[in-house]
Scaffold this motif. Structure first.
Motif, PDB file in Angstrom:
ATOM      1  N   ILE A  13      -6.475  -8.526  -3.563  1.00  0.00           N
ATOM      2  CA  ILE A  13      -5.126  -8.607  -4.544  1.00  0.00           C
ATOM      3  C   ILE A  13      -4.783  -7.529  -5.050  1.00  0.00           C
ATOM      4  O   ILE A  13      -3.863  -6.346  -4.820  1.00  0.00           O
ATOM      5  N   ARG A  14      -6.027  -6.889  -5.644  1.00  0.00           N
ATOM      6  CA  ARG A  14      -6.675  -6.090  -6.395  1.00  0.00           C
ATOM      7  C   ARG A  14      -6.439  -4.879  -5.545  1.00  0.00           C
ATOM      8  O   ARG A  14      -6.464  -3.174  -6.770  1.00  0.00           O
ATOM      9  N   SER A  15      -7.767  -4.992  -4.795  1.00  0.00           N
ATOM     10  CA  SER A  15      -7.425  -3.842  -3.545  1.00  0.00           C
ATOM     11  C   SER A  15      -6.774  -2.748  -3.672  1.00  0.00           C
ATOM     12  O   SER A  15      -5.691  -3.108  -3.674  1.00  0.00           O
ATOM     13  N   GLY A  16      -7.409  -2.126  -2.972  1.00  0.00           N
ATOM     14  CA  GLY A  16      -6.461  -0.691  -2.134  1.00  0.00           C
ATOM     15  C   GLY A  16      -5.115  -1.300  -1.394  1.00  0.00           C
ATOM     16  O   GLY A  16      -4.264  -0.546  -1.248  1.00  0.00           O
ATOM     17  N   HIS A  17      -6.204  -2.122  -0.611  1.00  0.00           N
ATOM     18  CA  HIS A  17      -4.997  -2.642   0.346  1.00  0.00           C
ATOM     19  C   HIS A  17      -4.499  -3.859   0.277  1.00  0.00           C
ATOM     20  O   HIS A  17      -4.402  -4.418   1.176  1.00  0.00           O
ATOM     21  N   GLY A  18      -3.867  -4.080  -1.337  1.00  0.00           N
ATOM     22  CA  GLY A  18      -2.844  -5.402  -1.382  1.00  0.00           C
ATOM     23  C   GLY A  18      -1.978  -4.858  -2.266  1.00  0.00           C
ATOM     24  O   GLY A  18      -1.047  -4.960  -1.206  1.00  0.00           O
TER      25      GLY A  18
END
Ligand SMILES: [Zn+2]
Ligand SMILES: [Zn+2]
Length: 269
Positions: free
Chosen positions: A181-186
């Motif tokens: 969720i936190r990632s750059g693709h979340g």
């Protein structure tokens, strides 16, 4: 132009754009019965949609597509990646969207804009009817450059405020899901949403809809507070409203919104 949100979040998304007799639905991730009832109440009976556009293939955006297209016979627009991921069996009704390439549907010019998200080829949308402009971006892990330009030019900005970082960290999700969720693709957090708006908004924007709020990792009042804080004390500017996940549709009427007395405070475009 009138914009109606029938639902926003992981439990289902669908947004209706109406302008000059053109009716376009963005995503169809709600129960088809609810969707048809909502469309009918908005003046779009069966057969009344000019097109259905899909942002990406995740279930909360497409679950009603197979049933809905039995009642609405217009084309379905999606990127090649989304179509491939959905394993579209009968391509005859499908039209290809390409990022940054505007397409015309009735009175609307719609430009898909690529967003970073863990789907095959996800896009957000910039919609222009010649006088009113709307930017719609949910399901993105980080702000893409072209998105800022779309936000700067839109009268209504629909932008994801998915989670509060502290609630997510303290919450029950397993570590891998929190990371996703936190990632750059979340997904975008309340703070990332607020920061992006602060960097991009101009005096054009009159309303902001906070979209795709997490049920577990966010609260509507918290999302609104956080974004309003980013926009500055007293928030002299656009009105900020968290979209309900379900329940009564949220409606934006451009004529009424633009007539509202404006407060000053944001820089001119
Ligand atoms: Zn989603
Ligand atoms: Zn998604």
């Amino acid at each position: 132009m009138r914009v109606t949100s029938f639902g926003s979040g992981s439990s289902g998304n669908a947004l209706l754009i109406q302008s000059g007799g053109t009716n376009v639905l963005i995503d169809a991730g709600l129960a088809v019965r609810r969707l048809r009832a909502g469309l009918a109440a908005a003046g779009v009976p069966d057969g009344g949609l000019d097109a259905l556009l899909l942002s990406h293939e995740h279930h909360d955006h497409v679950s009603a597509v197979p049933s809905l297209i039995r009642y609405h016979h217009g084309p379905i627009f999606a990127t090649r990646g989304t179509m491939r991921a959905l394993e579209v069996a009968r391509p005859d009704r499908w039209e290809t969207l390409a990022a940054e390439r505007p397409c015309r549907i009735g009175t609307l010019e719609i430009t898909p804009i690529a967003v970073p998200h863990d789907a095959a080829e996800p896009v957000g949308f910039f919609i222009d009817d010649g006088s009113i402009r709307v930017a719609i971006f949910t399901d993105l892990g980080s702000p893409a450059a072209l998105l800022r330009d779309a936000v700067a030019r839109a009268h209504l900005v629909v932008l994801e405020a998915n989670y509060d970082l502290e609630l997510l960290e303290r919450g029950p999700y397993p570590a891998y899901l929190k990371r996703r969720i936190r990632s750059g693709h979340g997904h975008l957090s309340n703070d990332e949403c607020g920061e992006l708006l602060t960097q991009s908004l101009t005096s054009v924007t009159v309303d902001i809809w906070l979209a795709h709020l997490s049920e577990n990792n966010n609260r509507p009042a918290l999302a609104e507070q956080t974004v309003t804080r980013w926009l500055g004390a007293g928030s002299n500017g656009p009105r900020v409203r968290p979209l309900p996940r379900h329940g009564r549709p949220a409606v934006w009427d451009a004529a009424a919104a633009l007539q509202r007395p404006r407060q000053l405070g944001l820089p001119l475009p």
